[in-house]
Scaffold this motif. Structure first.
Motif: not given
Ligand code: NAD
Length: 502
Positions: A162, A186, A217, A237, A241, A244, A261, A396
């Protein structure tokens, strides 16, 4: 179709660039991922998906570069960061265009993202002051004590879709300014901005191997988390995740900060300026189509505030112009992927059956001529129950829930019962109530008549509870602590020898 490869040791690596010897067939893991333009629904780019081989190459490059980089002078590192700041400043528009093309947010919003990232580069330019140690002289006869902070080694940063530019910029400028080297992973949904960031870093003089990128990923992520030469992991993220990443990296002794999140509540007391509160709710809930971790996703309307506020939100929301992010008239763009758009729509579809009043339903919205885009209009759910799916989960997307509360005390209880603790805000004219809220609310960031209290760069960013794992926040002084480790030197020297004293 555009191709995005990895970036290792100062140049493109893998895929079409062929630097890994794969001759353009694919990344070493043998696959490419699709990158979609959210406004058209078309796949515009293929991104190499890294596996163990790319991770090994990137970490090895970072490890090789570390010896020279950590011993480079602070003056050299700072000079490079100043040049980097100037190059980034000159390329704001290009970075913003890459963000819009892959994430979907409108250009003005993307420019705002770049500006917030630049704040952290500027902070890193002045890191010398923050890296100063502490000295105590004569703690015992002829004994002095000095505390210094030293870099950790190879740092990994994993970022979400995002904020394709800003969140990497929260991490690597501070990490490398402290003398570490870095491997960035990224989001493969929006990989291009990070590549321009790396190219500009090289142009500014960041030596080869100091900043590397592996796309991919969970395969790439898990290989990074398990790698024995990685010292620390910064993650941003979703909560599952983040949890994890925190567990898996800590299991091999790494330092970890994992931001997750959010479900940010905005409490509105009856004495608030309700026009200002409605304006704030609309911009904070629907800006960036709700795809911000600081978005307001719940308004807790106290007493008479609810009946007065909801119509104001409806009126203001009706004036939000939705369209492609590269159209200057657009104020809100599409959602990042079709699958995510459909998940968001499902929450609206299920809301009425779980007791909510669906005041605005954005599911049928589309843009003429761009019907394959991932469009979702504005949705507003009133009288949302706190046991419903729309309340309990992070949606989201452009969906705002209004929860009604009888009193200030009930409102705070609702906020504090949420498992998330990223940010919250209160809208009121009562300074005493605002002060009490600041002290009582269990979130890591708090706004008073400010809906999205994103801290400036020299403070620090982070949530509480399920919104962040690990005890270091992003940027500000906490980044210096996260990206360095302390060393305390106690020394005793005898009185100066007579001969040397001359
Ligand atoms: P995501 O958790 O799906 O992915 C984040 C990162 O983790 C990516 O680089 C992705 O490739 C990797 N990833 C995804 N699934 C994984 C797995 N099973 N195992 C290991 N790595 C994995 O998040 P997203 O959909 O890219 O982003 C949105 C989320 O991020 C929302 O929940 C949002 O609230 C959160 N977010 C939090 C902040 C904060 O500062 N707290 C800031 C921005 C976004």
């Amino acid at each position: 179709m555009k191709t995005v490869t990895h970036w290792i040791a100062g140049k493109p690596f893998g895929g079409a660039a062929g630097a890994s010897g794969t001759g353009g067939a694919a990344g070493a893991s043998g696959t490419w991922g699709p990158v979609t333009d959210p406004a058209t629904g078309e796949v515009t780019t293929r991104v190499a998906m890294g596996g163990a081989d790319e991770v090994a190459a990137a970490v090895a490059a970072a490890k090789d570069a570390y010896a020279g980089w950590r011993t480079s002078s602070l003056a050299q590192r700072t000079a490079i960061l100043f040049r980097y700041r100037e190059l980034l400043d000159a390329r704001r528009d290009d970075l913003a265009a890459l963000i819009t093309a892959e994430q979907g947010k409108v250009h003005a919003d993307a420019l705002g993202e770049v500006a917030r990232g630049l704040e952290i580069v500027e902070l890193a330019c002045g890191l010398g002051a923050a890296l100063k140690g502490e000295t105590s002289t004569e703690v015992s006869s002829l004994v002095d004590v000095v505390s210094v902070r030293q870099p950790l080694g190879v740092i990994v940063g994993i970022s979400p879709f995002n904020f394709p530019a800003m969140i990497g910029m929260w991490m690597f400028p501070m990490a490398i300014a402290c003398g570490n080297t870095f491997v960035h992973k990224p989001s493969s949904k929006a990989p291009s901005a990070s590549m321009l960031l790396a190219e500009l870093a090289a142009e500014a003089g960041v030596p080869d191997g100091v900043l590397n990128i592996v796309h991919g990923d969970e395969v790439a992520v898990n290989a990074l988390l398990d790698h024995p030469d990685v010292a620390a992991v910064s993650f941003v993220g979703s909560t599952p995740v983040a949890r994890h990443v925190y567990r898996r990296a800590a299991a091999t002794g790494k330092r970890v900060q994992a931001l997750g999140g959010a479900k940010n509540h905005m409490v509105v007391l009856p004495d608030a300026d309700l026009d200002a509160a409605a304006e704030a709710a609309v911009t904070a809930a629907y800006g960036s189509a709700g795809q911000r971790c600081m978005a307001v996703s719940v308004v807790v309307a106290v007493g008479a505030a609810g009946d007065a506020l909801v119509p104001r939100i409806v009126e203001r929301a009706g004036r939000v112009r939705i369209g492609p992010g590269d159209d200057p008239a657009s104020e809100m763009g599409p959602l990042v992927t079709r699958a995510h758009r459909d998940d968001v729509a499902d929450y609206v579809a299920g809301a009425a059956a779980q007791g909510a009043d669906v005041v605005l339903d954005g599911r049928d919205f589309t843009v003429e001529g761009l019907e394959n885009g991932h469009w979702m209009g504005i949705s507003l759910l009133d009288r949302v129950r706190t046991d419903s799916d729309a309340y309990r989960n992070e949606i989201f997307g452009p969906v705002l829930c209004v929860v009604r509360a009888e009193s200030y005390a009930e409102a705070v209880r609702i906020v504090n019962d949420s498992p998330f603790g990223n940010a919250s805000s209160i809208f009121t004219r009562d300074g005493g109530a605002a002060r009490r809220f600041q002290l009582e609310v269990e979130t890591g960031m708090v706004g008073v008549n400010v809906p999205m209290p994103v801290p400036v760069g020299y403070h620090s960013f982070g949530g509480w509870k399920d919104s962040a794992f690990g005890d270091h926040r992003m940027y500000g002084g906490e980044a210096v602590h996260f990206y360095t480790r302390g060393k305390v030197i106690t020394s005793r020297w005898p009185e100066q020898a007579e001969a040397a004293a001359g």
